[in-house]
Scaffold this motif. Structure first.
Motif, PDB file in Angstrom:
ATOM      1  N   LYS A  57       0.837  -1.206   0.000  1.00 51.82           N
ATOM      2  CA  LYS A  57       0.000   0.000   0.000  1.00 51.82           C
ATOM      3  C   LYS A  57       0.871   1.255   0.000  1.00 51.82           C
ATOM      4  N   ILE A  58       0.465   2.226  -0.808  1.00 49.51           N
ATOM      5  CA  ILE A  58       1.117   3.548  -0.751  1.00 49.51           C
ATOM      6  C   ILE A  58       0.040   4.633  -0.775  1.00 49.51           C
ATOM      7  N   THR A  59       0.394   5.787  -0.236  1.00 46.29           N
ATOM      8  CA  THR A  59      -0.423   6.982  -0.445  1.00 46.29           C
ATOM      9  C   THR A  59       0.299   7.849  -1.469  1.00 46.29           C
ATOM     10  N   LEU A  60      -0.416   8.191  -2.545  1.00 44.48           N
ATOM     11  CA  LEU A  60       0.153   9.040  -3.593  1.00 44.48           C
ATOM     12  C   LEU A  60      -0.405  10.451  -3.412  1.00 44.48           C
ATOM     13  N   HIS A  61       0.488  11.370  -3.087  1.00 47.42           N
ATOM     14  CA  HIS A  61       0.107  12.764  -2.850  1.00 47.42           C
ATOM     15  C   HIS A  61       0.316  13.529  -4.159  1.00 47.42           C
ATOM     16  N   LEU A  62      -0.779  13.871  -4.798  1.00 47.17           N
ATOM     17  CA  LEU A  62      -0.724  14.491  -6.126  1.00 47.17           C
ATOM     18  C   LEU A  62      -0.802  16.013  -5.984  1.00 47.17           C
ATOM     19  N   CYS A  63       0.247  16.700  -6.428  1.00 48.87           N
ATOM     20  CA  CYS A  63       0.311  18.161  -6.286  1.00 48.87           C
ATOM     21  C   CYS A  63      -0.617  18.846  -7.290  1.00 48.87           C
ATOM     22  N   ALA A  64      -1.314  19.867  -6.827  1.00 47.34           N
ATOM     23  CA  ALA A  64      -2.113  20.705  -7.713  1.00 47.34           C
ATOM     24  C   ALA A  64      -1.940  22.162  -7.262  1.00 47.34           C
ATOM     25  N   PRO A  65      -1.618  23.058  -8.201  1.00 42.83           N
ATOM     26  CA  PRO A  65      -1.503  22.846  -9.632  1.00 42.83           C
ATOM     27  C   PRO A  65      -0.217  22.099 -10.017  1.00 42.83           C
ATOM     28  N   ARG A  66      -0.252  21.533 -11.223  1.00 44.75           N
ATOM     29  CA  ARG A  66       0.907  20.852 -11.802  1.00 44.75           C
ATOM     30  C   ARG A  66       0.754  20.927 -13.325  1.00 44.75           C
ATOM     31  N   GLY A  67       1.834  20.582 -14.035  1.00 44.37           N
ATOM     32  CA  GLY A  67       1.733  20.454 -15.492  1.00 44.37           C
ATOM     33  C   GLY A  67       1.525  21.777 -16.217  1.00 44.37           C
ATOM     34  N   PHE A  68       0.913  21.659 -17.394  1.00 46.55           N
ATOM     35  CA  PHE A  68       0.804  22.784 -18.328  1.00 46.55           C
ATOM     36  C   PHE A  68       0.364  24.090 -17.665  1.00 46.55           C
ATOM     37  N   CYS A  69       1.055  25.165 -18.051  1.00 46.36           N
ATOM     38  CA  CYS A  69       0.648  26.515 -17.665  1.00 46.36           C
ATOM     39  C   CYS A  69       0.027  27.172 -18.892  1.00 46.36           C
ATOM     40  N   ALA A  70      -0.509  28.378 -18.706  1.00 47.70           N
ATOM     41  CA  ALA A  70      -1.199  29.065 -19.803  1.00 47.70           C
ATOM     42  C   ALA A  70      -0.255  29.387 -20.967  1.00 47.70           C
ATOM     43  N   GLY A  71       1.013  29.719 -20.659  1.00 46.94           N
ATOM     44  CA  GLY A  71       1.966  30.061 -21.719  1.00 46.94           C
ATOM     45  C   GLY A  71       2.324  28.861 -22.584  1.00 46.94           C
ATOM     46  N   VAL A  72       2.488  27.705 -21.953  1.00 45.52           N
ATOM     47  CA  VAL A  72       2.787  26.464 -22.678  1.00 45.52           C
ATOM     48  C   VAL A  72       1.579  26.054 -23.516  1.00 45.52           C
ATOM     49  N   ASP A  73       0.414  26.116 -22.900  1.00 48.86           N
ATOM     50  CA  ASP A  73      -0.833  25.777 -23.580  1.00 48.86           C
ATOM     51  C   ASP A  73      -0.991  26.617 -24.848  1.00 48.86           C
ATOM     52  N   ARG A  74      -0.735  27.912 -24.705  1.00 51.14           N
ATOM     53  CA  ARG A  74      -0.863  28.835 -25.840  1.00 51.14           C
ATOM     54  C   ARG A  74       0.145  28.505 -26.930  1.00 51.14           C
ATOM     55  N   ALA A  75       1.393  28.230 -26.543  1.00 47.79           N
ATOM     56  CA  ALA A  75       2.444  27.946 -27.535  1.00 47.79           C
ATOM     57  C   ALA A  75       2.087  26.712 -28.369  1.00 47.79           C
ATOM     58  N   ILE A  76       1.587  25.677 -27.704  1.00 47.94           N
ATOM     59  CA  ILE A  76       1.207  24.450 -28.425  1.00 47.94           C
ATOM     60  C   ILE A  76       0.024  24.740 -29.350  1.00 47.94           C
ATOM     61  N   GLN A  77      -0.919  25.541 -28.849  1.00 49.71           N
ATOM     62  CA  GLN A  77      -2.074  25.929 -29.673  1.00 49.71           C
ATOM     63  C   GLN A  77      -1.637  26.698 -30.914  1.00 49.71           C
ATOM     64  N   VAL A  78      -0.607  27.548 -30.773  1.00 53.85           N
ATOM     65  CA  VAL A  78      -0.103  28.319 -31.927  1.00 53.85           C
ATOM     66  C   VAL A  78       0.360  27.359 -33.023  1.00 53.85           C
ATOM     67  N   VAL A  79       1.118  26.335 -32.642  1.00 50.48           N
ATOM     68  CA  VAL A  79       1.612  25.372 -33.642  1.00 50.48           C
ATOM     69  C   VAL A  79       0.442  24.605 -34.259  1.00 50.48           C
ATOM     70  N   GLU A  80      -0.467  24.134 -33.418  1.00 45.06           N
ATOM     71  CA  GLU A  80      -1.598  23.344 -33.933  1.00 45.06           C
ATOM     72  C   GLU A  80      -2.508  24.178 -34.831  1.00 45.06           C
ATOM     73  N   GLU A  81      -2.740  25.436 -34.437  1.00 46.85           N
ATOM     74  CA  GLU A  81      -3.605  26.323 -35.237  1.00 46.85           C
ATOM     75  C   GLU A  81      -2.921  26.682 -36.558  1.00 46.85           C
ATOM     76  N   ALA A  82      -1.597  26.895 -36.508  1.00 48.25           N
ATOM     77  CA  ALA A  82      -0.850  27.187 -37.743  1.00 48.25           C
ATOM     78  C   ALA A  82      -0.919  25.997 -38.703  1.00 48.25           C
ATOM     79  N   LEU A  83      -0.793  24.787 -38.170  1.00 46.98           N
ATOM     80  CA  LEU A  83      -0.903  23.587 -39.014  1.00 46.98           C
ATOM     81  C   LEU A  83      -2.302  23.492 -39.629  1.00 46.98           C
ATOM     82  N   ARG A  84      -3.301  23.848 -38.830  1.00 46.38           N
ATOM     83  CA  ARG A  84      -4.685  23.774 -39.319  1.00 46.38           C
ATOM     84  C   ARG A  84      -4.922  24.808 -40.427  1.00 46.38           C
TER      85      ARG A  84
END
Length: 318
Positions: free
Chosen positions: A5-32
């Motif tokens: 048995k383990i307890t998994l302590h999941l940190c929040a917030p974590r992962g993608f921030c708004a700037g990263v999200d936007r940058a990926i969207q720029v590439v995906e939108e440009a491809l589209r």
């Protein structure tokens, strides 16, 4: 089979921030909009999984613009920002470029330019060689900005005019380390000008605060992120400084050292600002395969920040 048995302590917030999200969207939108290929200077964000996913969709990653052929297809600048000469080169070659620089990095660029206009000598707290630092220093002529990486640098720095100084910082640093260097600079140069709210971005700060809350409760901390991701590496340091015996940076579940987790009952899990949630889920599933997992989410802040896409992409959408 009996699972420990383990307890998994999941940190929040974590992962993608708004700037990263936007940058990926720029590439995906440009491809589209423009179709494949689109060219991206440097890794759009510091994450191999994200880069490989975008490559599969038709993005071509280059280190410098001279690798981009004569083309009508767009060239995208990464979230970390670029030196001034990069867009100038693109314009000189009549390349269509889209700037995915995080708006919080652009804010630091504007601060640097404003300080120089006001005749101030500028100190940048950051890490040499990081693309964000190169982009910020590249806003001004060589020698206009002095880089400070450590408290020792802050103590040794000799300005031209101690009464006419300003400091700025990389957005992805350790909050505590930066505060220490700022204190040294303020002590030595009481008149030094700084940003109103500090330059370390909300996402870096929030992810470090969540790790600080979890670190004393766990024996191990897993940080999902890339080795070249500054904010991810800082999360490892923050965990170990705040009571966790050992923190490990992993790109994904395949890198977990299972022997190191033997006999451990409390594990923390977080992710750097450029790590997608799918990789966090992959780690959780890998842990569930070997352990009976009790999941505890530790939330220290709520995030609802979003950034608009660059005007060119917004105008075309309209």
């Amino acid at each position: 089979m009996h699972k420990p048995k383990i307890t998994l302590h999941l940190c929040a917030p974590r992962g993608f921030c708004a700037g990263v999200d936007r940058a990926i969207q720029v590439v995906e939108e440009a491809l589209r909009r423009y179709g494949a290929p689109v060219y991206v200077r440097h890794e759009i964000v510091h994450n191999r999984f994200v880069v490989d996913t975008l490559k599969e969709k038709g993005a071509i990653f280059v280190e410098e613009l001279d690798e981009v052929p004569a083309t009508d297809q767009p060239v995208i600048f990464s979230a970390h920002g670029v030196p001034k000469h990069v867009p100038e080169t693109a314009e000189g070659r009549n390349l269509l470029y889209l700037d995915a620089t995080c708006p919080l990095v652009s804010k630091v660029h504007k601060e640097a330019i404003l300080h120089e206009r006001r005749g101030r000598e500028i100190v940048l707290i950051g890490h040499a060689g990081h693309p964000e630092v190169e982009g910020t220093m590249g806003q001004l002529p060589a020698g206009a900005i002095t880089l400070i990486e450590t408290p020792e640098d802050a103590r040794a720095f000799t300005p031209r005019d101690a009464g006419n100084l300003a400091w700025i910082s990389q957005t992805t640093l350790s909050v505590d380390d930066t505060a220490e260097m700022v204190e040294i600079l303020k002590e030595r140069f009481p008149q030094i000008t700084g940003p109103q709210k500090g330059d370390i971005c909300y996402a870096t700060t929030n992810r470090q605060e969540a790790v600080k809350a979890v670190a004393p409760k766990v024996e191990r901390m897993l940080v999902v992120g890339a080795p070249n991701s500054s904010n991810s590496r800082r999360l490892v340091e923050v965990a170990e400084r705040n009571g966790c015996a050992k923190a490990t940076l992993i790109r994904r579940a395949a890198e977990i050292d299972w022997d190191d987790l033997a006999g451990i009952s409390d594990i923390g899990l977080t992710a750097g600002a450029s790590a997608p949630e799918v990789l966090v889920e992959e780690v959780v599933e890998a842990l569930r395969e070997r352990f009976e997992v009790k999941l505890e989410v530790v939330t220290t802040a709520e995030e609802d920040i979003t950034f608009l896409l660059p005007r060119t992409l917004r105008e075309q959408a309209a």
